[in-house]
Design a protein around this motif. Structure first.
Motif, PDB file in Angstrom:
ATOM      1  N   GLN A   1      52.568  37.840  74.926  1.00 32.76           N
ATOM      2  CA  GLN A   1      52.507  36.578  74.197  1.00 32.76           C
ATOM      3  C   GLN A   1      53.887  35.922  74.141  1.00 32.76           C
ATOM      4  OE1 GLN A   1      49.646  34.931  72.070  1.00 32.76           O
ATOM      5  NE2 GLN A   1      48.970  35.740  74.042  1.00 32.76           N
ATOM      6  N   LYS A   2      54.930  36.751  74.022  1.00 32.00           N
ATOM      7  CA  LYS A   2      56.292  36.209  74.016  1.00 32.00           C
ATOM      8  C   LYS A   2      56.644  35.559  75.351  1.00 32.00           C
ATOM      9  CE  LYS A   2      57.992  39.564  70.634  1.00 32.00           C
ATOM     10  NZ  LYS A   2      58.820  40.783  70.456  1.00 32.00           N
ATOM     11  N   LEU A   3      56.117  36.140  76.443  1.00 31.87           N
ATOM     12  CA  LEU A   3      56.356  35.558  77.762  1.00 31.87           C
ATOM     13  C   LEU A   3      55.542  34.287  77.972  1.00 31.87           C
ATOM     14  CD1 LEU A   3      56.304  38.735  80.049  1.00 31.87           C
ATOM     15  CD2 LEU A   3      58.266  37.251  79.626  1.00 31.87           C
ATOM     16  N   LEU A   4      54.303  34.308  77.494  1.00 34.33           N
ATOM     17  CA  LEU A   4      53.418  33.174  77.701  1.00 34.33           C
ATOM     18  C   LEU A   4      53.775  31.994  76.795  1.00 34.33           C
ATOM     19  CD1 LEU A   4      50.040  35.134  77.949  1.00 34.33           C
ATOM     20  CD2 LEU A   4      51.299  34.080  79.835  1.00 34.33           C
ATOM     21  N   PHE A   5      54.273  32.307  75.582  1.00 35.43           N
ATOM     22  CA  PHE A   5      54.603  31.254  74.615  1.00 35.43           C
ATOM     23  C   PHE A   5      55.983  31.519  74.034  1.00 35.43           C
ATOM     24  CE2 PHE A   5      49.999  32.098  74.456  1.00 35.43           C
ATOM     25  CZ  PHE A   5      49.533  30.896  74.958  1.00 35.43           C
TER      26      PHE A   5
ATOM     27  N   PHE B   1      49.271  31.767  90.172  1.00 36.11           N
ATOM     28  CA  PHE B   1      50.674  31.914  89.771  1.00 36.11           C
ATOM     29  C   PHE B   1      50.965  30.973  88.609  1.00 36.11           C
ATOM     30  CE2 PHE B   1      51.221  34.313  93.547  1.00 36.11           C
ATOM     31  CZ  PHE B   1      52.426  35.004  93.418  1.00 36.11           C
ATOM     32  N   ASP B   2      51.828  31.444  87.717  1.00 38.88           N
ATOM     33  CA  ASP B   2      52.299  30.688  86.549  1.00 38.88           C
ATOM     34  C   ASP B   2      51.300  30.741  85.398  1.00 38.88           C
ATOM     35  OD1 ASP B   2      54.728  30.137  87.799  1.00 38.88           O
ATOM     36  OD2 ASP B   2      53.908  28.366  88.778  1.00 38.88           O
ATOM     37  N   SER B   3      51.699  30.120  84.290  1.00 38.79           N
ATOM     38  CA  SER B   3      50.941  30.315  83.035  1.00 38.79           C
ATOM     39  C   SER B   3      50.814  29.008  82.265  1.00 38.79           C
ATOM     40  CB  SER B   3      51.629  31.373  82.167  1.00 38.79           C
ATOM     41  OG  SER B   3      52.983  31.023  81.922  1.00 38.79           O
ATOM     42  N   THR B   4      50.301  27.980  82.932  1.00 36.12           N
ATOM     43  CA  THR B   4      50.063  26.722  82.237  1.00 36.12           C
ATOM     44  C   THR B   4      48.936  26.904  81.219  1.00 36.12           C
ATOM     45  OG1 THR B   4      48.390  25.952  83.792  1.00 36.12           O
ATOM     46  CG2 THR B   4      50.683  25.478  84.335  1.00 36.12           C
ATOM     47  N   SER B   5      48.853  25.959  80.298  1.00 38.09           N
ATOM     48  CA  SER B   5      47.797  26.036  79.286  1.00 38.09           C
ATOM     49  C   SER B   5      46.418  26.010  79.934  1.00 38.09           C
ATOM     50  CB  SER B   5      47.946  24.890  78.280  1.00 38.09           C
ATOM     51  OG  SER B   5      47.958  23.639  78.945  1.00 38.09           O
ATOM     52  N   GLU B   6      46.261  25.228  81.016  1.00 39.46           N
ATOM     53  CA  GLU B   6      44.969  25.166  81.716  1.00 39.46           C
ATOM     54  C   GLU B   6      44.629  26.514  82.343  1.00 39.46           C
ATOM     55  OE1 GLU B   6      43.766  21.386  83.922  1.00 39.46           O
ATOM     56  OE2 GLU B   6      45.941  21.188  83.809  1.00 39.46           O
ATOM     57  N   GLU B   7      45.612  27.149  82.969  1.00 36.47           N
ATOM     58  CA  GLU B   7      45.369  28.449  83.587  1.00 36.47           C
ATOM     59  C   GLU B   7      44.976  29.492  82.550  1.00 36.47           C
ATOM     60  OE1 GLU B   7      48.124  29.419  87.179  1.00 36.47           O
ATOM     61  OE2 GLU B   7      49.213  28.011  85.916  1.00 36.47           O
ATOM     62  N   LEU B   8      45.669  29.505  81.431  1.00 34.18           N
ATOM     63  CA  LEU B   8      45.371  30.500  80.399  1.00 34.18           C
ATOM     64  C   LEU B   8      43.982  30.277  79.808  1.00 34.18           C
ATOM     65  CD1 LEU B   8      48.825  30.737  78.585  1.00 34.18           C
ATOM     66  CD2 LEU B   8      47.878  32.254  80.334  1.00 34.18           C
TER      67      LEU B   8
ATOM     68  N   GLY C   1      37.144  33.375  82.217  1.00 33.44           N
ATOM     69  CA  GLY C   1      36.704  34.199  83.341  1.00 33.44           C
ATOM     70  C   GLY C   1      36.693  33.482  84.677  1.00 33.44           C
ATOM     71  N   VAL C   2      37.257  32.269  84.745  1.00 32.64           N
ATOM     72  CA  VAL C   2      37.339  31.547  86.021  1.00 32.64           C
ATOM     73  C   VAL C   2      38.464  32.135  86.864  1.00 32.64           C
ATOM     74  CG1 VAL C   2      37.651  29.300  87.127  1.00 32.64           C
ATOM     75  CG2 VAL C   2      36.471  29.454  84.920  1.00 32.64           C
ATOM     76  N   ILE C   3      39.611  32.358  86.238  1.00 35.72           N
ATOM     77  CA  ILE C   3      40.750  33.044  86.860  1.00 35.72           C
ATOM     78  C   ILE C   3      40.719  34.496  86.393  1.00 35.72           C
ATOM     79  CG2 ILE C   3      43.275  33.207  86.872  1.00 35.72           C
ATOM     80  CD1 ILE C   3      43.324  30.136  86.515  1.00 35.72           C
ATOM     81  N   GLN C   4      40.943  35.409  87.322  1.00 43.43           N
ATOM     82  CA  GLN C   4      40.901  36.831  86.955  1.00 43.43           C
ATOM     83  C   GLN C   4      42.280  37.408  86.633  1.00 43.43           C
ATOM     84  OE1 GLN C   4      38.593  35.583  89.345  1.00 43.43           O
ATOM     85  NE2 GLN C   4      37.288  35.729  87.526  1.00 43.43           N
ATOM     86  N   ALA C   5      43.315  36.872  87.247  1.00 41.55           N
ATOM     87  CA  ALA C   5      44.683  37.329  86.953  1.00 41.55           C
ATOM     88  C   ALA C   5      45.657  36.260  87.404  1.00 41.55           C
ATOM     89  CB  ALA C   5      44.981  38.653  87.654  1.00 41.55           C
ATOM     90  N   THR C   6      46.797  36.193  86.718  1.00 42.22           N
ATOM     91  CA  THR C   6      47.850  35.256  87.124  1.00 42.22           C
ATOM     92  C   THR C   6      49.193  35.977  87.115  1.00 42.22           C
ATOM     93  OG1 THR C   6      48.769  33.037  86.776  1.00 42.22           O
ATOM     94  CG2 THR C   6      48.295  34.324  84.788  1.00 42.22           C
ATOM     95  N   ILE C   7      50.012  35.659  88.082  1.00 40.08           N
ATOM     96  CA  ILE C   7      51.341  36.267  88.199  1.00 40.08           C
ATOM     97  C   ILE C   7      52.332  35.325  87.525  1.00 40.08           C
ATOM     98  CG2 ILE C   7      53.056  37.271  89.738  1.00 40.08           C
ATOM     99  CD1 ILE C   7      50.189  38.534  89.869  1.00 40.08           C
ATOM    100  N   ILE C   8      52.992  35.823  86.508  1.00 36.50           N
ATOM    101  CA  ILE C   8      53.885  34.947  85.749  1.00 36.50           C
ATOM    102  C   ILE C   8      55.346  35.348  85.933  1.00 36.50           C
ATOM    103  CG2 ILE C   8      52.088  34.496  84.040  1.00 36.50           C
ATOM    104  CD1 ILE C   8      53.807  36.169  82.053  1.00 36.50           C
ATOM    105  N   GLN C   9      56.196  34.352  85.809  1.00 41.01           N
ATOM    106  CA  GLN C   9      57.637  34.553  85.793  1.00 41.01           C
ATOM    107  C   GLN C   9      58.102  34.422  84.333  1.00 41.01           C
ATOM    108  OE1 GLN C   9      59.553  32.533  89.337  1.00 41.01           O
ATOM    109  NE2 GLN C   9      57.603  31.455  89.305  1.00 41.01           N
ATOM    110  N   ASN C  10      59.377  34.167  84.168  1.00 46.66           N
ATOM    111  CA  ASN C  10      59.921  34.000  82.830  1.00 46.66           C
ATOM    112  C   ASN C  10      60.749  32.714  82.810  1.00 46.66           C
ATOM    113  OD1 ASN C  10      61.103  34.237  80.301  1.00 46.66           O
ATOM    114  ND2 ASN C  10      61.343  36.454  80.468  1.00 46.66           N
TER     115      ASN C  10
END
Length: 327
Positions: free
Chosen positions: A319-323, A254-261, A267-276
């Motif tokens: 990209q707008k959601l992530l950054f 969950f979430d979209s920190t720089s480390e997660e992205l 390829g360590v994380i396969q998918a992340t659920i992000i909010q806004n």
């Protein structure tokens, strides 16, 4: 004495009087107080983390647009419920026009929200709900649906059979409980999927990593892990990467920190659920500004969720959601 000479002093006196009056008039106009800016208090769950930094950026953008003054408060740790209650009490005593609150506890923050309401201070809750009807509005994602989406991503990646584990935040935390409920509801559709362990990482990345290593020691056959918040997500991903298991164990975060992205790209994380989080902060201040003026605000605003993977993370909308703070 010449008549002209007698008139000049009189003209001079009149001119001085006119100039003085003009000066006084101008000074009065300049010092007339303008309408004072509304003062809003923003009490967040934590001072730390990319998520809360983005919430704060959204709040600051809204403050400029709606011409309000903001004061931010937050405990150092999301698990510090008593600390957040004390900060809310400080905010209430400062007599703001409205408060934006991201509560650390669904039940325990209800009392201070009620206190604010009694004093005529509207409270807008963001990110997490609170157990009271006194909050004017809630702005955030549907966490139950977010859990369901995490389950769908896991099934898509790991298949319809296998053993999985859940790394949660802490017992009683409303958002992660709703995410877990949604996740388990989705997984009941697949009887060959078994949840073999659930652990709590609290607010400690290292603890999340150690718990993950312990689970892999006990259950080497584990096919997937769902981490239900930012702290758990980073700890789990680091542990799986350190054990070279990224090709075996599917991770949904969950979430979209720089480390997660970064780990998503690796390829360590396969998918992340992000909010806004940007919209959550922005709309929190917008609704608080309107509530402070006695305007009616919507009781609930769903800011949406999205599953991000390596295939769609570079789409322009994502990209707008992530950054959101990069133009």
């Amino acid at each position: 004495m010449d008549k002209t000479m007698r008139v000049r002093p009189l003209l001079f006196a009149v001119l001085v009087a006119v100039i003085s009056l003009s000066s006084c008039s101008k000074q009065t106009e300049e010092t007339t107080p303008t309408e004072q800016k509304k003062h809003l208090e923003v009490v967040l769950r934590s001072q730390n983390g990319d998520y809360w930094k983005t919430v704060k950026i959204g709040a600051e953008v809204a403050a400029k647009e709606f011409d309000v003054a903001l004061d931010f408060r937050a405990p150092g740790d999301e698990a510090d419920v008593k600390g957040q209650i004390a900060l809310m009490e400080q905010s209430i005593s400062s007599g703001p026009d409205a408060i934006v609150l991201a509560p650390n506890s669904y039940k325990q923050l209800s009392g201070v929200v009620d206190d604010a309401s009694i004093r005529g201070i509207p409270v807008i809750t963001i990110d997490s709900e609170v157990e009271t009807r006194k909050a004017k509005s809630f702005i955030g994602a549907n966490n139950y649906e977010a859990g369901q989406l995490a389950g769908k991503q896991l099934i898509k990646l790991a298949g319809t059979s296998g053993d999985i584990a859940i790394v949660s935040f802490m017992q009683g935390e409303r958002n992660t409980e709703l995410r877990e409920e949604g996740l388990l509801e989705e997984l009941t559709k697949y009887p060959d999927i078994k949840v073999i362990e659930k652990v709590y990482s609290m607010t400690d990345y290292e603890l999340a990593a150690q718990l993950t290593r312990n689970m892999m020691g006990k259950h080497p056959q584990l096919d997937g892990i769902v981490a239900l918040n930012e702290i758990s997500s980073i700890g789990v991903a680091h542990a799986i990467q350190s054990m070279n298991l990224q090709d075996k164990v599917k991770i949904i975060t969950f979430d979209s920190t720089s480390e997660e992205l970064e780990m998503l790209q690796e390829g360590v994380i396969q998918a992340t659920i992000i909010q806004n989080p940007f919209s959550i902060g922005y709309l929190g201040v917008k609704n608080a500004a309107e509530a402070s003026k006695g305007k009616k605000v919507p009781s609930r605003v769903d800011t949406g969720i999205k599953a991000i993977d390596l295939g769609n993370m570079f789409w322009s909308d994502n990209q707008k959601l992530l950054f959101p703070f990069i133009k």
